[in-house]
Design an enzyme around this catalytic site. Structure first.
Site, short mmCIF file in Angstrom:
data_model
loop_
_atom_site.label_atom_id
_atom_site.label_comp_id
_atom_site.label_asym_id
_atom_site.label_seq_id
_atom_site.Cartn_x
_atom_site.Cartn_y
_atom_site.Cartn_z
N ARG A 58 54.79 42.27 103.56
CA ARG A 58 53.61 41.42 103.78
C ARG A 58 53.71 40.55 105.03
O ARG A 58 52.70 40.13 105.57
CB ARG A 58 53.33 40.57 102.53
CG ARG A 58 52.42 41.32 101.56
CD ARG A 58 52.34 40.67 100.22
NE ARG A 58 53.54 40.92 99.45
CZ ARG A 58 54.09 40.08 98.61
NH1 ARG A 58 53.55 38.92 98.40
NH2 ARG A 58 55.17 40.41 97.96
N GLU A 95 67.49 36.05 92.71
CA GLU A 95 67.72 35.37 91.43
C GLU A 95 68.80 36.13 90.63
O GLU A 95 69.71 35.54 90.07
CB GLU A 95 66.41 35.30 90.66
CG GLU A 95 66.42 34.27 89.56
CD GLU A 95 65.10 34.24 88.83
OE1 GLU A 95 64.12 34.81 89.31
OE2 GLU A 95 65.10 33.65 87.73
P1 AMP Z 1 61.89 33.79 99.04
O1 AMP Z 1 62.92 34.64 99.69
O2 AMP Z 1 62.29 33.29 97.69
O3 AMP Z 1 61.40 32.67 99.95
O4 AMP Z 1 60.66 34.71 98.73
C1 AMP Z 1 59.81 35.04 99.74
C2 AMP Z 1 59.27 36.43 99.58
O5 AMP Z 1 58.88 36.75 98.24
C3 AMP Z 1 58.06 36.54 100.44
O6 AMP Z 1 58.20 37.70 101.24
C4 AMP Z 1 56.90 36.61 99.49
O7 AMP Z 1 56.06 37.66 99.88
C5 AMP Z 1 57.48 36.86 98.11
N1 AMP Z 1 57.06 35.88 97.09
C6 AMP Z 1 57.87 35.00 96.45
N2 AMP Z 1 57.21 34.29 95.53
C7 AMP Z 1 55.93 34.72 95.59
C8 AMP Z 1 54.72 34.35 94.89
N3 AMP Z 1 54.70 33.40 93.92
N4 AMP Z 1 53.59 34.99 95.22
C9 AMP Z 1 53.59 35.94 96.18
N5 AMP Z 1 54.67 36.33 96.86
C10 AMP Z 1 55.84 35.72 96.58
#
Ligand code: AMP
Length: 170
Positions: A58, A95
């Site tokens: 995305r 996680e």
């Molecule tokens: P993080 O590495 O935890 O910052 O997660 C970021 C990635 O996970 C991004 O590429 C987002 O597209 C996806 N992501 C995480 N949480 C969500 C959410 N609640 N809604 C949509 N995409 C999410």
């Protein structure tokens, strides 16, 4: 324009307890998508990036049009095994377990200004791993831009000390 109103919330996707921020409803709205790209470019103008890096998949959707509009190159960061030439690889924690992201070794010349773009920052793990790839490549990380930020997860704390832009805070 209210960009947030065009993003759909899907409870319990991809698993129980996650409120998924679905951007497909924003992307199909011609004016909404254009306005989003314009707003991100405006907020990022001072970064003057040579390259905009987007993470699969995305991140690509926002990083590529921003690169065109800002006169920068687009560099993809991909899931393992997808890039055809020699690549740097960085492992990061999820996680449960770990994942990896990769970038071509010759994607960014030393000293070039790099902006990292993704749709959502949650824990910051994906963006922090991407920052490490830029460091390995010798680029100068000048900032991060996200369409939205899940502020309660405090992902910003996991990122290097450069400016961070986001259009929507949850
Ligand atoms: P993080 O590495 O935890 O910052 O997660 C970021 C990635 O996970 C991004 O590429 C987002 O597209 C996806 N992501 C995480 N949480 C969500 C959410 N609640 N809604 C949509 N995409 C999410």
């Amino acid at each position: 324009m209210d960009i947030q109103a065009l993003i759909r919330d899907i409870p319990d996707f991809p698993k129980a307890g996650i409120l998924f921020r679905d951007i497909t409803t924003l992307l199909k709205d011609a004016k909404g998508f254009k306005h989003t790209i314009d707003a991100l470019c405006e907020k990022c103008a001072d970064f003057k990036p040579d390259y905009i890096v987007g993470m699969e998949s995305r991140g690509f959707i926002f990083a590529a049009p921003m690169a065109c509009q800002m006169g920068a190159g687009f560099v993809p960061v991909r899931k393992p095994g997808k890039l055809p030439s020699e690549a740097y690889s960085v492992e990061y924690a999820l996680e449960y377990g770990t994942d990896r992201l990769e970038m071509h070794k010759d994607a960014i010349e030393p000293g070039k200004r790099v902006l990292i773009v993704d749709d959502v920052i949650a824990t910051g793990g994906t963006a922090a791993a991407t920052a490490k790839l830029i460091e390995l490549g010798g680029g100068e990380l000048v900032g991060f831009a996200f369409l939205s930020e899940l502020t309660f997860l405090e992902g910003r704390k996991n990122l290097p000390q450069v400016p961070i832009v986001s259009l929507i805070e949850y």
